[in-house]
Design a protein around this motif. Sequence first.
Motif, PDB file in Angstrom:
ATOM      1  N   VAL A   1       6.562   3.282  -1.853  1.00 44.83           N
ATOM      2  CA  VAL A   1       5.374   3.264  -2.704  1.00 44.83           C
ATOM      3  C   VAL A   1       4.581   4.545  -2.475  1.00 44.83           C
ATOM      4  N   VAL A   2       4.277   5.228  -3.570  1.00 40.38           N
ATOM      5  CA  VAL A   2       3.452   6.435  -3.514  1.00 40.38           C
ATOM      6  C   VAL A   2       2.000   6.074  -3.787  1.00 40.38           C
ATOM      7  N   GLN A   3       1.793   5.246  -4.803  1.00 45.31           N
ATOM      8  CA  GLN A   3       0.438   4.865  -5.197  1.00 45.31           C
ATOM      9  C   GLN A   3       0.474   3.489  -5.850  1.00 45.31           C
ATOM     10  N   VAL A   4      -0.584   2.700  -5.605  1.00 44.49           N
ATOM     11  CA  VAL A   4      -0.678   1.360  -6.182  1.00 44.49           C
ATOM     12  C   VAL A   4      -1.852   1.323  -7.140  1.00 44.49           C
ATOM     13  N   ASN A   5      -1.589   0.861  -8.355  1.00 49.67           N
ATOM     14  CA  ASN A   5      -2.643   0.608  -9.340  1.00 49.67           C
ATOM     15  C   ASN A   5      -2.717  -0.898  -9.546  1.00 49.67           C
TER      16      ASN A   5
ATOM     17  N   LYS B   1      -1.676  -3.058 -11.915  1.00 48.07           N
ATOM     18  CA  LYS B   1      -0.447  -3.759 -12.315  1.00 48.07           C
ATOM     19  C   LYS B   1       0.811  -2.891 -12.173  1.00 48.07           C
ATOM     20  N   MET B   2       0.636  -1.665 -11.712  1.00 46.42           N
ATOM     21  CA  MET B   2       1.755  -0.726 -11.643  1.00 46.42           C
ATOM     22  C   MET B   2       1.800  -0.064 -10.265  1.00 46.42           C
ATOM     23  N   VAL B   3       2.993   0.393  -9.894  1.00 45.04           N
ATOM     24  CA  VAL B   3       3.157   1.172  -8.674  1.00 45.04           C
ATOM     25  C   VAL B   3       3.912   2.447  -9.007  1.00 45.04           C
ATOM     26  N   ASN B   4       3.474   3.540  -8.430  1.00 47.06           N
ATOM     27  CA  ASN B   4       4.232   4.778  -8.495  1.00 47.06           C
ATOM     28  C   ASN B   4       5.127   4.778  -7.261  1.00 47.06           C
ATOM     29  N   ILE B   5       6.407   5.040  -7.487  1.00 49.41           N
ATOM     30  CA  ILE B   5       7.374   4.944  -6.397  1.00 49.41           C
ATOM     31  C   ILE B   5       8.260   6.177  -6.313  1.00 49.41           C
ATOM     32  N   ARG B   6       8.890   6.306  -5.168  1.00 48.23           N
ATOM     33  CA  ARG B   6       9.899   7.331  -4.922  1.00 48.23           C
ATOM     34  C   ARG B   6      11.164   6.567  -4.540  1.00 48.23           C
ATOM     35  N   TRP B   7      12.218   6.737  -5.316  1.00 45.41           N
ATOM     36  CA  TRP B   7      13.444   5.958  -5.153  1.00 45.41           C
ATOM     37  C   TRP B   7      14.251   6.377  -3.926  1.00 45.41           C
ATOM     38  N   TYR B   8      14.858   5.380  -3.306  1.00 42.18           N
ATOM     39  CA  TYR B   8      15.925   5.617  -2.332  1.00 42.18           C
ATOM     40  C   TYR B   8      17.242   5.404  -3.071  1.00 42.18           C
TER      41      TYR B   8
ATOM     42  N   LYS C   1       0.859  -1.184   0.000  1.00 43.01           N
ATOM     43  CA  LYS C   1       0.000   0.000   0.000  1.00 43.01           C
ATOM     44  C   LYS C   1       0.894   1.233   0.000  1.00 43.01           C
ATOM     45  N   ALA C   2       0.290   2.375  -0.150  1.00 43.53           N
ATOM     46  CA  ALA C   2       1.044   3.624  -0.157  1.00 43.53           C
ATOM     47  C   ALA C   2       1.865   3.739   1.120  1.00 43.53           C
ATOM     48  N   ASN C   3       3.067   4.244   0.986  1.00 41.49           N
ATOM     49  CA  ASN C   3       4.063   4.459   2.042  1.00 41.49           C
ATOM     50  C   ASN C   3       4.822   3.205   2.461  1.00 41.49           C
ATOM     51  N   ASP C   4       4.486   2.038   1.913  1.00 46.50           N
ATOM     52  CA  ASP C   4       5.290   0.848   2.168  1.00 46.50           C
ATOM     53  C   ASP C   4       6.625   1.001   1.451  1.00 46.50           C
ATOM     54  N   CYS C   5       7.642   0.385   1.984  1.00 46.22           N
ATOM     55  CA  CYS C   5       8.944   0.353   1.319  1.00 46.22           C
ATOM     56  C   CYS C   5       9.118  -1.027   0.706  1.00 46.22           C
TER      57      CYS C   5
END
Length: 186
Positions: A39-43, A45-52, A18-22
């Motif tokens: 994870v920013v957003q889950v669709n 088949k796709m996830v919007n992410i913010r990279w570390y 879910k959103a905010n999971d790493c």
Amino acid sequence: MSQQINHREGDLNSFTIKANDCVLLRPSNRNENVYVARVVQVNEKMVNIRWYYRPEETKEGRKNFHGKKELLLSNHTDTQSTQTIQGKCVVHSYDDYIKLERAGVDDYFCRFEYDAPKNRVVEAKVRVYCECNMPYNPDDFMVQCDGCMSWFHPRCKNMTIKRAKQLDKFFCSMECSNGDANASIN
């Protein structure tokens, strides 16, 4: 929104994200480290992410105060297939990480942010220690002065870690040592 992720038929390693999971993402080359993202957003088949980023992946590189498990949260975002997700991990705050009794293989910590387009670490106020004025590295041994209560790297005080561990008391200077002697007289 949560999404159940199944990598293949009959795979027992399914998990919910879910959103905010790493999450850990598979690298394209097997010789590389896994990638870590928030994870920013889950669709579907796709996830919007913010990279570390790992410190060595930045322009400034890894410094001696960076811990082995240290990551920098970047403003670099992306969309990835859920199939690239290998599993979940935990990216702790620095304060929570140093309180862990034992860090697991999927435990990381973050205390800095990284501006990817500008190729620089975002300035942050972090406490510095020792004569070298470096942030604390949770992988390095430090010794505390019994006089002033400040923390020091044994190497900065010209001693080995082994020697520092053998000390009953440690004083960083003659002033601190004299202060302790005066305190015991009074």
